[in-house]
Design a protein around this motif. Structure first.
Motif, PDB file in Angstrom:
ATOM      1  N   ALA A   1       0.825  -1.212   0.000  1.00  0.00           N
ATOM      2  CA  ALA A   1       0.000   0.000   0.000  1.00  0.00           C
ATOM      3  C   ALA A   1       0.855   1.256   0.000  1.00  0.00           C
ATOM      4  CB  ALA A   1      -0.927  -0.017   1.216  1.00  0.00           C
ATOM      5  N   VAL A   2       1.878   1.285   0.850  1.00  0.00           N
ATOM      6  CA  VAL A   2       2.753   2.462   0.919  1.00  0.00           C
ATOM      7  C   VAL A   2       3.436   2.693  -0.415  1.00  0.00           C
ATOM      8  CG1 VAL A   2       4.865   3.373   1.954  1.00  0.00           C
ATOM      9  CG2 VAL A   2       3.138   2.306   3.401  1.00  0.00           C
ATOM     10  N   ALA A   3       3.981   1.623  -0.978  1.00  0.00           N
ATOM     11  CA  ALA A   3       4.789   1.767  -2.181  1.00  0.00           C
ATOM     12  C   ALA A   3       3.958   1.958  -3.450  1.00  0.00           C
ATOM     13  CB  ALA A   3       5.695   0.547  -2.337  1.00  0.00           C
ATOM     14  N   SER A   4       2.725   1.457  -3.459  1.00  0.00           N
ATOM     15  CA  SER A   4       1.917   1.536  -4.679  1.00  0.00           C
ATOM     16  C   SER A   4       0.958   2.709  -4.675  1.00  0.00           C
ATOM     17  CB  SER A   4       1.119   0.234  -4.880  1.00  0.00           C
ATOM     18  OG  SER A   4       0.188   0.041  -3.827  1.00  0.00           O
ATOM     19  N   GLY A   5       1.025   3.566  -3.654  1.00  0.00           N
ATOM     20  CA  GLY A   5       0.139   4.719  -3.615  1.00  0.00           C
ATOM     21  C   GLY A   5       0.166   5.539  -4.892  1.00  0.00           C
ATOM     22  N   PRO A   6       1.357   5.928  -5.386  1.00  0.00           N
ATOM     23  CA  PRO A   6       1.390   6.696  -6.641  1.00  0.00           C
ATOM     24  C   PRO A   6       0.785   5.958  -7.823  1.00  0.00           C
ATOM     25  CG  PRO A   6       3.475   6.888  -5.469  1.00  0.00           C
ATOM     26  CD  PRO A   6       2.682   5.827  -4.749  1.00  0.00           C
ATOM     27  N   LEU A   7       0.976   4.632  -7.910  1.00  0.00           N
ATOM     28  CA  LEU A   7       0.402   3.861  -9.017  1.00  0.00           C
ATOM     29  C   LEU A   7      -1.119   3.851  -8.938  1.00  0.00           C
ATOM     30  CD1 LEU A   7       0.333   1.830 -11.351  1.00  0.00           C
ATOM     31  CD2 LEU A   7       0.750   0.004  -9.679  1.00  0.00           C
ATOM     32  N   VAL A   8      -1.656   3.562  -7.754  1.00  0.00           N
ATOM     33  CA  VAL A   8      -3.110   3.515  -7.602  1.00  0.00           C
ATOM     34  C   VAL A   8      -3.715   4.880  -7.878  1.00  0.00           C
ATOM     35  CG1 VAL A   8      -4.987   3.110  -5.966  1.00  0.00           C
ATOM     36  CG2 VAL A   8      -3.001   1.594  -5.974  1.00  0.00           C
ATOM     37  N   GLY A   9      -3.116   5.913  -7.287  1.00  0.00           N
ATOM     38  CA  GLY A   9      -3.631   7.264  -7.513  1.00  0.00           C
ATOM     39  C   GLY A   9      -3.560   7.677  -8.969  1.00  0.00           C
ATOM     40  N   GLY A  10      -2.441   7.380  -9.630  1.00  0.00           N
ATOM     41  CA  GLY A  10      -2.292   7.737 -11.030  1.00  0.00           C
ATOM     42  C   GLY A  10      -3.254   6.975 -11.926  1.00  0.00           C
ATOM     43  N   SER A  11      -3.440   5.702 -11.672  1.00  0.00           N
ATOM     44  CA  SER A  11      -4.320   4.886 -12.516  1.00  0.00           C
ATOM     45  C   SER A  11      -5.774   5.332 -12.389  1.00  0.00           C
ATOM     46  CB  SER A  11      -4.188   3.407 -12.129  1.00  0.00           C
ATOM     47  OG  SER A  11      -2.878   2.948 -12.351  1.00  0.00           O
ATOM     48  N   LEU A  12      -6.237   5.538 -11.140  1.00  0.00           N
ATOM     49  CA  LEU A  12      -7.626   5.967 -10.960  1.00  0.00           C
ATOM     50  C   LEU A  12      -7.849   7.355 -11.557  1.00  0.00           C
ATOM     51  CD1 LEU A  12      -8.287   4.750  -7.296  1.00  0.00           C
ATOM     52  CD2 LEU A  12      -9.217   3.787  -9.400  1.00  0.00           C
ATOM     53  N   THR A  13      -6.883   8.245 -11.373  1.00  0.00           N
ATOM     54  CA  THR A  13      -7.020   9.603 -11.917  1.00  0.00           C
ATOM     55  C   THR A  13      -7.014   9.592 -13.440  1.00  0.00           C
ATOM     56  OG1 THR A  13      -5.926  10.537  -9.970  1.00  0.00           O
ATOM     57  CG2 THR A  13      -5.998  11.910 -11.956  1.00  0.00           C
ATOM     58  N   GLU A  14      -6.126   8.776 -14.010  1.00  0.00           N
ATOM     59  CA  GLU A  14      -5.983   8.741 -15.464  1.00  0.00           C
ATOM     60  C   GLU A  14      -7.183   8.102 -16.149  1.00  0.00           C
ATOM     61  OE1 GLU A  14      -2.872   6.804 -18.730  1.00  0.00           O
ATOM     62  OE2 GLU A  14      -2.235   7.094 -16.665  1.00  0.00           O
ATOM     63  N   HIS A  15      -7.745   7.044 -15.550  1.00  0.00           N
ATOM     64  CA  HIS A  15      -8.779   6.266 -16.232  1.00  0.00           C
ATOM     65  C   HIS A  15     -10.198   6.542 -15.730  1.00  0.00           C
ATOM     66  CE1 HIS A  15      -5.699   4.050 -18.341  1.00  0.00           C
ATOM     67  NE2 HIS A  15      -5.110   3.736 -17.196  1.00  0.00           N
ATOM     68  N   ILE A  16     -10.353   7.095 -14.514  1.00  0.00           N
ATOM     69  CA  ILE A  16     -11.704   7.406 -14.010  1.00  0.00           C
ATOM     70  C   ILE A  16     -11.740   8.887 -13.614  1.00  0.00           C
ATOM     71  CG2 ILE A  16     -13.569   6.719 -12.456  1.00  0.00           C
ATOM     72  CD1 ILE A  16     -12.209   4.036 -12.064  1.00  0.00           C
ATOM     73  N   SER A  17     -11.428   9.197 -12.366  1.00  0.00           N
ATOM     74  CA  SER A  17     -11.327  10.585 -11.901  1.00  0.00           C
ATOM     75  C   SER A  17     -10.581  10.577 -10.580  1.00  0.00           C
ATOM     76  CB  SER A  17     -12.707  11.225 -11.720  1.00  0.00           C
ATOM     77  OG  SER A  17     -13.371  10.674 -10.587  1.00  0.00           O
ATOM     78  N   TRP A  18     -10.051  11.754 -10.196  1.00  0.00           N
ATOM     79  CA  TRP A  18      -9.283  11.799  -8.951  1.00  0.00           C
ATOM     80  C   TRP A  18     -10.148  11.509  -7.737  1.00  0.00           C
ATOM     81  CZ3 TRP A  18     -10.754  15.073  -5.113  1.00  0.00           C
ATOM     82  CH2 TRP A  18     -11.502  16.205  -5.454  1.00  0.00           C
ATOM     83  N   GLN A  19     -11.456  11.769  -7.818  1.00  0.00           N
ATOM     84  CA  GLN A  19     -12.326  11.513  -6.664  1.00  0.00           C
ATOM     85  C   GLN A  19     -12.307  10.043  -6.240  1.00  0.00           C
ATOM     86  OE1 GLN A  19     -13.187  13.463  -9.220  1.00  0.00           O
ATOM     87  NE2 GLN A  19     -14.113  15.356  -8.448  1.00  0.00           N
ATOM     88  N   TRP A  20     -12.004   9.152  -7.193  1.00  0.00           N
ATOM     89  CA  TRP A  20     -12.056   7.725  -6.877  1.00  0.00           C
ATOM     90  C   TRP A  20     -10.885   7.251  -6.024  1.00  0.00           C
ATOM     91  CZ3 TRP A  20     -15.663   4.084  -6.991  1.00  0.00           C
ATOM     92  CH2 TRP A  20     -16.867   4.418  -7.638  1.00  0.00           C
TER      93      TRP A  20
END
Length: 488
Positions: free
Chosen positions: A149-168
């Motif tokens: 979770a700590v290390a993948s925060g940027p990946l999860v945040g970037g993927s949700l923002t890029e493909h859905i929206s930052w709110q997710w």
């Protein structure tokens, strides 16, 4: 149902519930970083405001961790765990629906409060439900999930923002929190700490001191280390923490008994944790920007390419937990920290403005294995270094030091980066990145040295490993102060 099956069912449920809760809290440390441009486009705000969407969470999380653990020990760990989940889930929904940047910052601060309450209690609740001889594997899985979770925060945040929206990035927490509430109420056993009254003066001194230190560290890179507010915060925080130490040596029922630090095991593993998070957080913070800003990968592409590092805990940490059960946590933790340092040192040596992914891959793999070897045994060492009635505050203290280490890592490595390079060009970025990551490698190596201070384990009467030296009393069995775990 037999007692053995009941215990097994309680163990599985405790592992699932505490791991998911820990994942939620740990993920939100860095999940916002790759969504900041989209947040600014939607909500407005300047650079200062955007920095606070990250810092508000870190600040309240780090400051209140020991307070959350102390409240759980006093009023019931499961009860406060449920309160923490409720606050965190509600604040996540508020962040997703924030109409402006100020309300988003307020919601992020409330998220940190909820995370600070529930995070230290995940380990005590897990320890209560797992037999001593199987805790290494349980800590391994818990550590793998939290490390990922700590290390993948940027990946999860970037993927949700890029493909859905930052709110997710915030909506993601809501169904998880709603599902955890009834499960935790029905499947976790209640437990308490010493039963001593809450240490109000110690709580105020520790919270105020941590607030000053973390606030100064968070604002230092942006405002400058000679800024009057930064210097005042660091000075006041240091003074309050010194006062907390002096007070705790004399108080009858202190929130954090200073005698715990007489244990080489407790002192060693906490020093190693502080240094590990200092080097790891700062490195991830800069390397994720390097992959996007210099090498041109999308947020999702950068996160995927970092998976050999960030995803390794899911594969190796359970094995590390089993190894710690068999040979003790000290050699596994020390080996992990030295491997992580070697991987970061390699990356610092090979990074260029046009480095291929293939040349970076060995460093990412070595760092990932090292990080995975650290997480599970470190948790086991913390919990076995104190008596069962003091495990809540030990977990809170260790988590607080990790968070302070993460804030310090970002601040220190950002300062090194700014002094040697900058964002003007790809080469300028690399000029700052290489000495910063090299410094991170050195700090993690010092963590490995601190781990070697931990005494070799010996066996306790309950069959579990102990790191306490022969001159100190071994930790009490963790199930001694708890009710039997709820069966499946």
């Amino acid at each position: 149902m037999s007692q053995q099956k009941a215990r097994r069912g309680g163990t599985v449920w405790a592992l699932v519930i505490t791991s998911v809760a820990g994942f939620m809290a740990a993920l939100d440390n860095l999940v916002v970083t790759t969504a900041l441009p989209s947040i600014r486009e939607d909500l407005g705000g300047g650079l200062h405001d955007l920095e606070w969407t990250v810092s508000a969470y870190t600040l309240t999380f780090a400051v209140l961790l020991m307070t959350g653990a102390a409240l759980g020990d006093r009023f019931g760990r499961r009860r406060l765990f449920l309160v923490g989940i409720t606050v965190f889930t509600g604040a996540s929904a508020a962040a997703a629906m924030a109409p402006g940047i100020d309300s988003l910052i307020a919601a992020r601060a409330a998220q940190g409060v909820g995370a600070a309450i529930m995070m230290p209690l995940t380990l005590t609740l897990l320890t209560a439900a797992v037999p001593a001889e199987r805790r290494g594997m349980a800590y391994g899985i818990w550590g793998a999930v939290n490390g990922l979770a700590v290390a993948s925060g940027p990946l999860v945040g970037g993927s949700l923002t890029e493909h859905i929206s930052w709110q997710w990035i915030f909506w993601l927490n809501v169904p998880l929190g709603v599902a955890l509430l009834p499960l935790a109420r029905l499947r976790l056993a209640e437990s308490h700490g010493t039963g001593a009254p809450l240490d109000i003066p110690g709580t105020l001194l520790a919270s105020g001191g941590l607030f000053g230190i973390v606030y100064g560290l968070v604002r230092g890179p942006a405002d400058g280390w000679t800024d009057a507010a930064v210097l005042a915060a660091l000075s006041a925080g240091t003074a309050l923490l010194v006062g907390f130490v002096l007070y705790s040596t004399r108080a009858r029922n202190p929130m954090l008994p200073m005698r715990l630090f007489r244990s080489r095991a407790f002192s060693g593993v906490n020093a190693a944790s502080l240094l590990m998070f200092l080097g790891m957080f700062g490195s991830i913070f800069l390397l994720s920007q390097y992959m996007q800003g210099v090498l041109g990968y999308t947020p999702t592409g950068a996160g995927l390419r970092m998976l050999p590092w960030t995803g390794m805990p899911m594969l190796v940490a359970p094995v590390a937990g089993i190894l710690s059960d068999r040979i003790g946590g000290r050699p596994v933790v020390a080996a992990g920290l030295f491997l992580q340092a070697a991987g970061l040192g390699y990356l610092a040596a090979v990074i260029t403005a046009d480095a291929s992914y293939g040349i970076q891959l060995p460093g990412l793999i070595i760092s990932g294995i090292g990080m995975a070897l650290y997480f599970a045994p470190a948790s086991a060492l913390v919990m076995s270094s104190v008596a069962a009635k003091e495990q809540g505050i030990a977990s809170g203290a260790n988590n607080a030091l990790r968070e302070v280490g993460g804030a310090l890592g970002i601040a220190v490595m950002a300062s090194i980066f700014a002094a040697q390079g900058g964002y003007e060009s790809a080469q300028s970025f690399v000029d700052g990145l290489r000495p910063a990551v090299a410094a991170g490698a050195g700090v993690v190596a010092l963590g490995g040295v601190a781990a070697l201070v931990i005494p070799s384990r010996r066996r306790t009467g309950d069959g579990g490993p102990s790191t306490a030296p022969a001159t100190e009393p071994a930790a009490e069995p963790a199930l001694a102060t708890t009710a039997p775990p709820t069966p499946l």
